[in-house]
Design an enzyme around this catalytic site. Structure first.
Site, PDB file in Angstrom:
ATOM      1  N   GLY A  53      -3.391  15.665  30.962  1.00  0.00           N
ATOM      2  CA  GLY A  53      -3.140  14.659  29.930  1.00  0.00           C
ATOM      3  C   GLY A  53      -1.751  14.100  30.108  1.00  0.00           C
ATOM      4  O   GLY A  53      -0.911  14.690  30.807  1.00  0.00           O
ATOM      5  N   CYS A  80      -3.176  21.237  34.927  1.00  0.00           N
ATOM      6  CA  CYS A  80      -1.978  20.413  34.710  1.00  0.00           C
ATOM      7  C   CYS A  80      -1.492  20.536  33.260  1.00  0.00           C
ATOM      8  O   CYS A  80      -1.049  21.600  32.848  1.00  0.00           O
ATOM      9  CB  CYS A  80      -2.278  18.977  35.116  1.00  0.00           C
ATOM     10  N   TYR A  81      -1.610  19.477  32.452  1.00  0.00           N
ATOM     11  CA  TYR A  81      -1.228  19.590  31.033  1.00  0.00           C
ATOM     12  C   TYR A  81      -1.953  20.773  30.385  1.00  0.00           C
ATOM     13  O   TYR A  81      -1.371  21.525  29.598  1.00  0.00           O
ATOM     14  CB  TYR A  81      -1.585  18.292  30.308  1.00  0.00           C
ATOM     15  N   HIS A 170      -4.353  19.386  40.567  1.00  0.00           N
ATOM     16  CA  HIS A 170      -5.672  18.888  40.149  1.00  0.00           C
ATOM     17  C   HIS A 170      -6.759  19.306  41.142  1.00  0.00           C
ATOM     18  O   HIS A 170      -6.939  18.637  42.166  1.00  0.00           O
ATOM     19  CB  HIS A 170      -5.635  17.360  40.029  1.00  0.00           C
ATOM     20  N   GLU A 172      -9.833  18.894  40.862  1.00  0.00           N
ATOM     21  CA  GLU A 172     -10.979  17.970  40.814  1.00  0.00           C
ATOM     22  C   GLU A 172     -10.853  16.794  41.764  1.00  0.00           C
ATOM     23  O   GLU A 172     -11.846  16.120  42.035  1.00  0.00           O
ATOM     24  CB  GLU A 172     -11.191  17.471  39.372  1.00  0.00           C
ATOM     25  N   GLY A 225     -34.927  -3.689  35.311  1.00  0.00           N
ATOM     26  CA  GLY A 225     -35.048  -3.527  36.754  1.00  0.00           C
ATOM     27  C   GLY A 225     -33.848  -2.796  37.329  1.00  0.00           C
ATOM     28  O   GLY A 225     -33.830  -2.431  38.490  1.00  0.00           O
ATOM     29  N   GLY A 226     -32.823  -2.591  36.499  1.00  0.00           N
ATOM     30  CA  GLY A 226     -31.667  -1.811  36.923  1.00  0.00           C
ATOM     31  C   GLY A 226     -32.034  -0.330  36.964  1.00  0.00           C
ATOM     32  O   GLY A 226     -33.090   0.072  36.466  1.00  0.00           O
ATOM     33  N   VAL A 227     -31.144   0.461  37.541  1.00  0.00           N
ATOM     34  CA  VAL A 227     -31.439   1.887  37.730  1.00  0.00           C
ATOM     35  C   VAL A 227     -31.640   2.603  36.384  1.00  0.00           C
ATOM     36  O   VAL A 227     -32.615   3.335  36.200  1.00  0.00           O
ATOM     37  CB  VAL A 227     -30.279   2.579  38.496  1.00  0.00           C
ATOM     38  N   ASP A 228     -30.740   2.360  35.437  1.00  0.00           N
ATOM     39  CA  ASP A 228     -30.778   3.144  34.198  1.00  0.00           C
ATOM     40  C   ASP A 228     -32.055   2.893  33.386  1.00  0.00           C
ATOM     41  O   ASP A 228     -32.728   3.836  32.970  1.00  0.00           O
ATOM     42  CB  ASP A 228     -29.551   2.840  33.327  1.00  0.00           C
ATOM     43  N   SER A 229     -32.383   1.610  33.167  1.00  0.00           N
ATOM     44  CA  SER A 229     -33.569   1.363  32.345  1.00  0.00           C
ATOM     45  C   SER A 229     -34.841   1.767  33.096  1.00  0.00           C
ATOM     46  O   SER A 229     -35.812   2.216  32.490  1.00  0.00           O
ATOM     47  CB  SER A 229     -33.634  -0.087  31.867  1.00  0.00           C
ATOM     48  N   SER A 230     -34.833   1.659  34.421  1.00  0.00           N
ATOM     49  CA  SER A 230     -36.017   2.051  35.193  1.00  0.00           C
ATOM     50  C   SER A 230     -36.251   3.558  35.104  1.00  0.00           C
ATOM     51  O   SER A 230     -37.383   4.009  34.914  1.00  0.00           O
ATOM     52  CB  SER A 230     -35.863   1.662  36.665  1.00  0.00           C
ATOM     53  N   LYS A 367     -24.085   8.563  36.516  1.00  0.00           N
ATOM     54  CA  LYS A 367     -24.895   7.633  37.317  1.00  0.00           C
ATOM     55  C   LYS A 367     -25.585   8.327  38.498  1.00  0.00           C
ATOM     56  O   LYS A 367     -26.777   8.098  38.742  1.00  0.00           O
ATOM     57  CB  LYS A 367     -23.990   6.513  37.843  1.00  0.00           C
TER      58      LYS A 367
END
Ligand code: XMP
Length: 511
Positions: A53, A80-81, A170, A172, A225-230, A367
């Site tokens: 942070g 870190c923080y 870090h 990550e 037709g996008g990934v998420d709604s499909s 995603k």
């Protein structure tokens, strides 16, 4: 399912920590740092991570967790923080780095004690990514030092008895050479993770949860037709079958072949698929409109109108399904940012139809997990690995007023660019690539005649988060092939440009 709790202290890599944990097949959630102790108990994590942070732990108002968190008997990793916080709250001492040399930013050679469970099995020396101006001067009682760098004797601390660990660097970020292995050790060696977070298990759980919730009711989903709604559609359809009504609004602003592709992907699934041909009404409303924000607003409004009409025609719907994903959830919990463009995702607009509740079956997924789930559900790869496509579609890639002719021209040029990128094997390498139709016409010579035609701009970018982006260094030979094909095959175009601007100062899209 086992869960890890990540408390958010405002660092810039926090989402990344959550993604890394998920990549280790452990479910986790990123929550506000002041999550009440009772809620943490109910959450029942196998381990807790404090993120980095921007604050300083010794300043008034520094974000802190409920001190009772240390009495829960759960393993804790402070980053870190988060490390400084852990140390300070347990009786250690954190001070501003006195000398500039004690501040550390960037890649740092670090020496580890392999006796500490966090570093077990790893080389004794490797590079870590540091970014701190504060300094842990004294570790709390019960802790020992388990890593050091040239400037910092307290690069890591641990209290193995209580299973508390802190690292100044870090783990990550990819620059930390063995960061992934350290997180793996924390999760598996220290927290006792079983690795039960897989998309197959998510699918089973989500399907039964949706079934239980929707019961004999009906759900409506706006498919873009996008990934998420499909993926949301495929998942909900698996749960409730033909009681899911999908509405795909073809606004005529799609890429070549896209509408048919989406329809084909859902053809043999047990769901109701309605394709609404709204091409004409969108074009009519967009006629003569040049201003980008105006275009976006019109498309958003018109979409809601169509959706409302369909909703009314279908009648009583109990649930509206939205393709919200985890980054949207995290972002919306944070302060408002300046509006550069009024983004709107056609798949995710609420309708005015009467419904009892909104279902967001993907709201805990990142995603890449949504894509994995899509594969798990058997959606075709070209749909699952699809690059982002804006809700307003090609309307914001035709600079200036949109006409049917210009859209047709752009669709062809864009298809050629995409074909050649795919043929060169670069589709997975480029984050997003497309053609745009500029509003510039210029003189050229074709055969023996003069032409006065449009210029097409090609754009390809490399990015992780789409907040910033760099232009792709595409091979000249590829650009040459695309240019030759476009001017030969697309009547009305006599010039091709390649856009070499990064974001910022440009944006990915043109409008
Ligand atoms: P910009 O142009 O803002 O684009 O740099 C960043 C990313 O967002 C996509 N984009 C949109 N996506 N609705 C969407 O769903 C929109 O209105 C919209 N506008 C831009 C863009 O394609 C890029 O991936």
């Amino acid at each position: 399912m086992q869960k890890v709790l990540i408390l958010d202290f405002g660092g810039q890599y926090n989402q990344l920590i959550a993604r890394r944990v998920r990549e280790e097949h452990v479910y986790c959630e990123l929550r506000e740092h002041d999550m009440p102790l009772e809620e943490i108990r109910r959450f029942d994590p196998i381990g807790i991570i404090f993120t980095g942070g921007p604050g300083s732990v010794y300043l008034p108002g520094a974000p802190k967790p409920d001190p009772g968190i240390f009495t829960l008997g759960k393993p804790i990793l402070g980053i870190c923080y988060g490390c400084q916080l852990l140390a300070q709250m347990l009786g250690g001492r954190v001070i501003p780095a006195q000398a500039d040399s004690a501040r550390e930013y960037g890649k740092t050679d670090t020496v580890f004690d392999p006796g500490c469970a966090l570093f077990r099995g790893l080389p004794e020396e490797s590079v870590t990514w540091m970014s701190h101006g504060d300094y842990l001067a004294e570790a709390p009682a019960g802790f020992r030092l388990s890593a050091h760098s040239a400037a910092c004797p307290t690069a890591a601390i641990c209290d193995e008895a209580r299973r508390f660990y802190g690292v100044q660097f870090h783990p990550e970020v990819h620059h930390t050479a063995f960061g992934g292995a350290m997180l793996h050790n924390f999760l598996y060696e220290i927290c006792g993770a079983a690795g039960d977070w897989t998309m197959a298990s998510f699918r089973d759980q989500a399907v039964s949860a949706i079934r239980e919730k929707v019961g004999e009711g009906r759900a409506l989903l706006g498919l873009s037709g996008g990934v998420d709604s499909s993926v949301a559609a495929a998942l909900v359809a698996e749960a409730v079958g033909s009681r899911l009504q999908c509405v795909f609004v073809d606004h005529g602003l799609l890429r070549e072949g896209e509408g048919d592709q989406v329809e084909a992907a859902f053809a043999d699934r047990e769901l109701q698929f309605l394709r609404v041909d709204a091409r004409e009404r969108f074009l009519k409303r967009l006629a003569g409109v040049e201003e980008p924000e105006r275009k976006r607003k019109i498309i958003g409004e018109e979409f809601v109108r169509v959706f409302e009409e369909v909703g009314k025609a279908i009648g009583a719907v109990d649930y509206l399904v939205q393709g919200t994903i985890y980054p949207d959830v995290i972002e919306s919990g944070r302060g408002a940012a300046a509006v550069i463009k009024s983004h709107h995702n056609v798949g995710g607009l609420p309708a005015q139809v009467e419904f009892r509740e909104i279902l967001e079956p993907l709201r805990t997924l990142f995603k890449d997990e949504v894509r994995q789930l899509g594969r798990e559900l058997g959606l075709p790869e070209e749909l699952v690995s699809r690059q982002p496509f804006p809700g307003p579609g090609l309307a914001i890639r035709v600079i200036g007023a949109v006409t049917a002719e210009k859209l047709e021209l752009l669709r062809r040029a864009d298809a050629i660019f995409r074909e050649e990128i795919a043929a060169a094997g670069l589709a997975q390498h480029c984050s997003q690539y497309f053609a745009a139709l500029t509003n510039m016409r210029s003189v050229g010579v074709m055969g023996d005649g003069r032409s006065y035609d449009y210029a097409v701009a090609l754009r390809s970018v490399q990015t992780g988060d789409f907040m910033t982006a760099d232009w792709t260094r595409l091979p000249y030979e590829l650009l040459d092939r695309v240019s030759v094909r476009i001017v030969n095959e697309v009547r009305g175009v006599n010039r091709v440009f390649y856009d070499i601007t990064s974001k910022p100062p440009a944006t990915v899209e043109y409008e």
